[in-house]
Each structure stands twice: as C-alpha cells, then as structure tokens.
Design a protein around this motif. Structure first.
Motif, PDB file in Angstrom:
ATOM      1  N   TYR A  29       0.810  -1.214   0.000  1.00 22.51           N
ATOM      2  CA  TYR A  29       0.000   0.000   0.000  1.00 22.51           C
ATOM      3  C   TYR A  29       0.846   1.268   0.000  1.00 22.51           C
ATOM      4  O   TYR A  29       0.375   2.338   0.374  1.00 22.51           O
ATOM      5  CB  TYR A  29      -0.934   0.009   1.213  1.00 22.51           C
ATOM      6  N   GLN A 105      -8.471   1.025   7.187  1.00 26.54           N
ATOM      7  CA  GLN A 105      -9.313   0.589   6.070  1.00 26.54           C
ATOM      8  C   GLN A 105      -9.587   1.724   5.100  1.00 26.54           C
ATOM      9  O   GLN A 105      -9.635   1.511   3.881  1.00 26.54           O
ATOM     10  CB  GLN A 105     -10.623   0.004   6.611  1.00 26.54           C
ATOM     11  N   LYS A 108      -6.437   2.093   2.961  1.00 26.30           N
ATOM     12  CA  LYS A 108      -6.334   1.037   1.953  1.00 26.30           C
ATOM     13  C   LYS A 108      -7.349   1.246   0.830  1.00 26.30           C
ATOM     14  O   LYS A 108      -7.036   1.068  -0.356  1.00 26.30           O
ATOM     15  CB  LYS A 108      -6.544  -0.326   2.608  1.00 26.30           C
ATOM     16  N   ALA A 109      -8.572   1.649   1.204  1.00 24.49           N
ATOM     17  CA  ALA A 109      -9.602   1.881   0.188  1.00 24.49           C
ATOM     18  C   ALA A 109      -9.220   3.034  -0.720  1.00 24.49           C
ATOM     19  O   ALA A 109      -9.437   2.984  -1.938  1.00 24.49           O
ATOM     20  CB  ALA A 109     -10.948   2.153   0.862  1.00 24.49           C
ATOM     21  N   VAL A 111      -6.196   4.013  -1.488  1.00 25.53           N
ATOM     22  CA  VAL A 111      -5.115   3.561  -2.374  1.00 25.53           C
ATOM     23  C   VAL A 111      -5.694   2.739  -3.516  1.00 25.53           C
ATOM     24  O   VAL A 111      -5.309   2.906  -4.685  1.00 25.53           O
ATOM     25  CB  VAL A 111      -4.072   2.751  -1.586  1.00 25.53           C
ATOM     26  N   GLU A 112      -6.623   1.850  -3.197  1.00 25.94           N
ATOM     27  CA  GLU A 112      -7.237   1.022  -4.240  1.00 25.94           C
ATOM     28  C   GLU A 112      -7.983   1.891  -5.249  1.00 25.94           C
ATOM     29  O   GLU A 112      -7.934   1.631  -6.457  1.00 25.94           O
ATOM     30  CB  GLU A 112      -8.193   0.004  -3.601  1.00 25.94           C
ATOM     31  N   ARG A 113      -8.677   2.918  -4.760  1.00 23.44           N
ATOM     32  CA  ARG A 113      -9.389   3.813  -5.688  1.00 23.44           C
ATOM     33  C   ARG A 113      -8.409   4.540  -6.600  1.00 23.44           C
ATOM     34  O   ARG A 113      -8.647   4.681  -7.792  1.00 23.44           O
ATOM     35  CB  ARG A 113     -10.225   4.824  -4.909  1.00 23.44           C
ATOM     36  N   ARG A 115      -5.543   3.568  -7.545  1.00 26.31           N
ATOM     37  CA  ARG A 115      -4.894   2.643  -8.466  1.00 26.31           C
ATOM     38  C   ARG A 115      -5.856   2.074  -9.502  1.00 26.31           C
ATOM     39  O   ARG A 115      -5.430   1.422 -10.444  1.00 26.31           O
ATOM     40  CB  ARG A 115      -4.261   1.493  -7.675  1.00 26.31           C
ATOM     41  N   SER A 116      -7.117   2.313  -9.310  1.00 24.69           N
ATOM     42  CA  SER A 116      -8.104   1.784 -10.249  1.00 24.69           C
ATOM     43  C   SER A 116      -7.888   2.379 -11.631  1.00 24.69           C
ATOM     44  O   SER A 116      -7.624   3.574 -11.778  1.00 24.69           O
ATOM     45  CB  SER A 116      -9.516   2.121  -9.761  1.00 24.69           C
ATOM     46  N   HIS A 122      -5.519   8.431 -11.985  1.00 18.04           N
ATOM     47  CA  HIS A 122      -4.787   7.176 -11.848  1.00 18.04           C
ATOM     48  C   HIS A 122      -3.318   7.297 -12.192  1.00 18.04           C
ATOM     49  O   HIS A 122      -2.518   6.462 -11.798  1.00 18.04           O
ATOM     50  CB  HIS A 122      -5.428   6.092 -12.722  1.00 18.04           C
TER      51      HIS A 122
END
Length: 313
Positions: A29, A105, A108-109, A111-113, A115-116, A122
C-alpha cells in the motif's frame, strides 16, 4: 491536584512505534519512491506504516481502556480551559479511537481507488499532497488533541496492562528550556528535548525552503499533512498552543517538500529540498540547543542515504 495532561492523540502516537507491521503489507500500500535510493523508499513507505501502526495502536487502547469500567480518569481541556475530569470525554475518546481504527481501512480503500484504471487521477503518484496522506491529517481528529489523561496515571495503567509505548513520546513537554548541561550523572538518562512553540520554530526555520518567518508562522497555524506529523500536544483556542518536533520538520525539508512558485506567470508546485548544511544552521539557534544531538544523529542517517541536496540557501 495538578494534572499532568497528555492528549489521546499523543498516547496513540506513543504506542504506534511499538506496533509491528509486516513489510510486505506496507509495501503493498505504499507509493512508488519519487527517486531511487533507500531514503526515498523509506519515505514512500512512511504514510502507510504510520497509518497502520496508529490504527492498531488504537485497537490496543480500546481493548485496554474499555475492557472494564475501571481505568484511568478522562479529562477535557476545553470545558474550562484546563484539564477537567469528564465522563463525556471517556465516551468521546472511544469514538475517537474507533476513528483511528477505521483509518487503516480508509487508507487502503483510498489507495485502491487511486490505483483503479477508472480513477480520474490514476496516473498521479502518491505524495504528501494526495489522498492517502490526507488520511493522516491530524486536524481532522482535533477532538483527540483536547481530551486525554493524567500522564502519570495513564503510564501506570499502560504498564500494568502490558501495553508497550515509546517513553520519549510520552515525556511531558516543557515550556521553558533548561540551562544547557555538558555532563550527565552516572546512571542518569539524558533529558528528553522540549518540544518547541510555533514562534521558536518559525524563527529557527526562517528562510528554509524559501519560506519567511511570517510564512512559517502561517503554515504552523494551519498545518498540512507533512507538518502535522511533527506536531505534539494540544492545539486549541482555550488551552496551550501546539508544540513541535523540529527534527521531524528538518527531515522532511531535507527529503523535499512541495511549495507554490510563480513560473512564467503561472502558479506551479515544485519540490524544494533544503541542504543539510543549511539545516545545521537551524540547530545553531539558542532555542534549539536541546535538539542538536538529536539532529546530529538524524543528519548521520540522512548522509548515509546520500540525500541529494539542492537548496544551497
């Protein structure tokens, strides 16, 4: 009875360094380093590591402080302008700790957004100005700076319950620096440096990264993410002002911070690094005498990582 107040946020930060987080999880992350080298890799991983450690430190505190009705007294510094025992502070403290727990959380969420492949930004690298870093923005948790405990009572409770913490981070700040001492009694540990008031920091760092003393004062009054990491103690209108760790500020300046500059008639963000030699002059200020040894140790580490210093000022 004199209350030696310590805020809830400072307690979380004192426990966090003793929380182990797997390197694989931190790496998963973390941002891509802005430059090559071990120092840049360490700096890129810091936001994730700090976030995870603080969230898990909050879990320890929740389990420790709320497992029974007994426990250290809670105090609120806002009600009367000084620490006043408050049962409501205990309830609010639980809510604040849950926010710290949820921080991991949310980080992490975010970071995921980012990287989407469908994320709007992005292609932007993570740095001190982006979404993951904002998860660590302490002004959003201002209430945790206003409520807390009696320091001696809290430390005794942590020891009794086997909660590990950093003694230096729970050491009481002093408003007046003691006289310099060149010797230490046999078997006696050296005193922890006093955290500095905003005025002292602004005077010492005047000119670093091309910010004037008045600009530093404004930034310290409304600290962004990278400065918030150096803040210690409460910051409220009715209680003592914010205190700062100057070594953390110097470390960030050596690595490089972003600031606005007028380039070809357009306001642009550029990265400005401050040389170690320039930072040496910061710690020559009389108000910095307690921090010189800490800075020397930090300087050696920075030199080991061969930071590329580009601000000769």
């Amino acid at each position: 009875m004199q209350i030696n107040f310590v805020s809830l946020s400072d307690v979380v930060r004192a426990i966090a360094p003793r929380v182990d987080v797997a390197e694989e999880e931190v790496e998963l992350y973390s941002a891509q380093p802005a430059n090559d080298g071990p120092l840049w890799e360490m700096l890129a991983r810091r936001p994730a590591r700090q976030c995870f450690q603080e969230s898990r430190a909050a879990i320890q505190l929740l389990e420790c402080l709320f497992k029974t009705s007994a426990g250290p007294r809670w105090f609120d510094t806002v009600l009367r302008g000084y620490p006043l025992q408050s049962e409501d502070a205990r309830k609010e403290g639980r809510d604040e700790l849950v926010r710290f727990v949820n921080q991991e959380q949310e980080f992490k969420a975010s970071v995921e957004r980012m990287r989407s492949p469908f994320a709007r930004w992005h292609d932007r690298r993570f740095d001190g100005e982006n979404q993951p870093a904002r998860a660590l923005d302490y002004p959003k948790m201002r209430r945790s700076n206003e409520i807390g405990f009696d320091r001696t009572e809290l430390i005794s409770y942590l020891v009794d319950n086997g909660v590990s913490y950093s003694p230096q981070l729970l050491a009481p700040p002093r408003t007046e620096p003691p006289a310099p001492s060149t010797s230490t009694a046999c078997g006696q540990l050296p005193e922890v440096p006093s955290y500095l008031a905003s005025g002292a920091v602004a005077r010492a760092f005047d000119g670093c990264a091309s910010w004037t003393k008045s600009e530093w004062s404004r930034m310290l009054g409304d600290a962004g993410p990278w400065l918030s990491a150096a803040r210690r103690g409460p910051k409220t209108a009715t209680h003592s002002p914010a205190l700062w760790d100057p070594v953390i500020i110097a470390r960030a300046l050596a690595a490089g911070v972003r600031r606005k500059r007028q380039i070809d008639g357009t306001q642009k963000y550029i990265e400005v690094k401050t040389s170690l030699r320039r930072l040496d002059r910061v710690f020559e200020h009389p108000e910095m005498h307690e921090w010189r040894k800490s800075w020397e140790r930090e300087r050696e580490e920075l030199e080991t990582y061969q930071v590329d210093n580009t601000d000769p000022a």
